[in-house]
Design an enzyme around this catalytic site. Structure first.
Site, short mmCIF file in Angstrom:
data_model
loop_
_atom_site.label_atom_id
_atom_site.label_comp_id
_atom_site.label_asym_id
_atom_site.label_seq_id
_atom_site.Cartn_x
_atom_site.Cartn_y
_atom_site.Cartn_z
N SER A 93 21.64 47.21 -3.00
CA SER A 93 21.94 45.69 -2.47
C SER A 93 21.31 44.66 -3.27
CB SER A 93 21.47 45.82 -1.03
OG SER A 93 22.04 46.88 -0.31
N GLU A 171 18.65 52.13 1.35
CA GLU A 171 18.33 52.10 -0.42
C GLU A 171 17.44 53.27 -0.69
OE1 GLU A 171 18.70 47.12 -1.37
OE2 GLU A 171 16.56 48.30 -0.62
#
Length: 312
Positions: A93, A171
């Site tokens: 991201s 993540e």
């Protein structure tokens, strides 16, 4: 005398009735033929056959110095680490990631037809889908060939701060699941110690029930008096992560940030903390786009590579 219509049906009659109903259902709603079983230990494989058209997520036009820098870093990382034989790729991201997807798309439909891409959040999921790439999930593919992600700041040991976009839990899952974890960023994120330019603090994802208690722990126990609950900009109330949790930003002084692994462990021990936005001893390499068009690549073994600017 009791009416025969009210008697209790026998087991055989019940079975016959159920079979008749089942026959009626299957006759009215045809059952499609089952697909052949997927092969391989990783889970389902992407669809084969006609190549899917791919679309770059980056619009044509001039880029600013910063955006061009991000693009150069992303392109260099993809060229070096997204190998032809890789089939499962994690997409992170942040503002650098669209350029990662752009470079992957430029490899062509043939190169990407058997690949599956795992997102870390809503943004990367939309990038994957809108670009025509095959979307997967870490539930299906718990082992990833390579994950490429951005960073808010990266130190000389390739420890990094992540979580400015409130995606650091997912993540970190994709970073740990990957055989190779690669960071891409612009020159502003390349620092000696974490916290040099990124002053917001360490992002901490917490369950809503415990946020006040965790804030108190950070203020009084871990010496982060300016730790605050992150508030939303376009809505009233706090930022809510993709997982339904709150985000706390906890600044620490420079001396404390020289030992990011120690801070991470201390925060992680607080009950109510889900994940900490410090990624320590995880990245194999980090790529930084520079103002002059070159790229600096730093590796976890201490090697530093300067990639000259090109016009491609």
């Amino acid at each position: 005398m009791e009416n025969d219509d009210k008697r209790t049906p026998t087991l055989r009659e019940i079975n016959n009735m159920l079979n008749e109903r089942l026959h009626m259902i299957t006759s009215a709603v045809p059952i499609p033929p089952m697909a052949p079983p997927a092969t391989g230990a990783q889970g389902p494989t992407p669809h084969h056959g006609r190549l899917k058209p791919l679309k770059s997520p980056i619009q044509e036009g001039e880029l600013s110095v910063i955006e061009r820098s991000k693009q150069l870093a992303a392109w260099s990382a993809v060229d070096e680490h997204v190998l032809p034989e890789y089939r499962v790729i994690g997409i992170g991201s942040g503002s650098t990631v669209p350029y990662v997807v752009e470079r992957i798309v430029s490899q062509g439909a043939e190169a990407n037809k058997d690949r599956v891409f795992i997102p870390t959040g809503f943004q990367s999921k939309e990038l994957i889908v809108s670009s025509g790439l095959s979307l997967g999930d870490v539930d299906q593919y718990p082992t990833i060939d390579v994950t490429l992600d951005g960073a808010d700041e990266v130190d000389t040991q390739l420890n990094c701060i992540k979580g400015g976009g409130a995606c650091h839990l997912r993540e970190k899952v994709l970073a740990e699941a990957a055989t190779t974890f690669i960071l891409v960023a612009d020159y502003r994120k390349n620092v000696e110690y974490l916290g040099t330019n990124f002053k917001a603090g360490v992002p901490i994802e917490v369950v809503p029930f415990a946020y006040a208690k965790v804030l108190q722990n950070l203020h009084q126990v871990l010496n982060s008096p300016k730790a605050t609950l992150r508030m939303a900009v376009a809505k009233a109330g706090p930022v809510v992560s993709d997982n339904g949790n709150f985000i706390i930003d906890a600044p620490f002084d420079v001396e404390r940030m020289k030992e990011p692994y120690k801070i991470m462990a201390q925060i992680k021990m607080l009950t109510g903390v889900v994940e900490v936005g410090l990624f320590c001893h995880m990245a194999r390499a980090a790529y930084f786009g520079n103002q002059d068009g070159s790229v600096t690549a730093k590796w976890n073994d201490g090697k530093i590579q300067e990639i000259p600017a090109t016009n491609s």
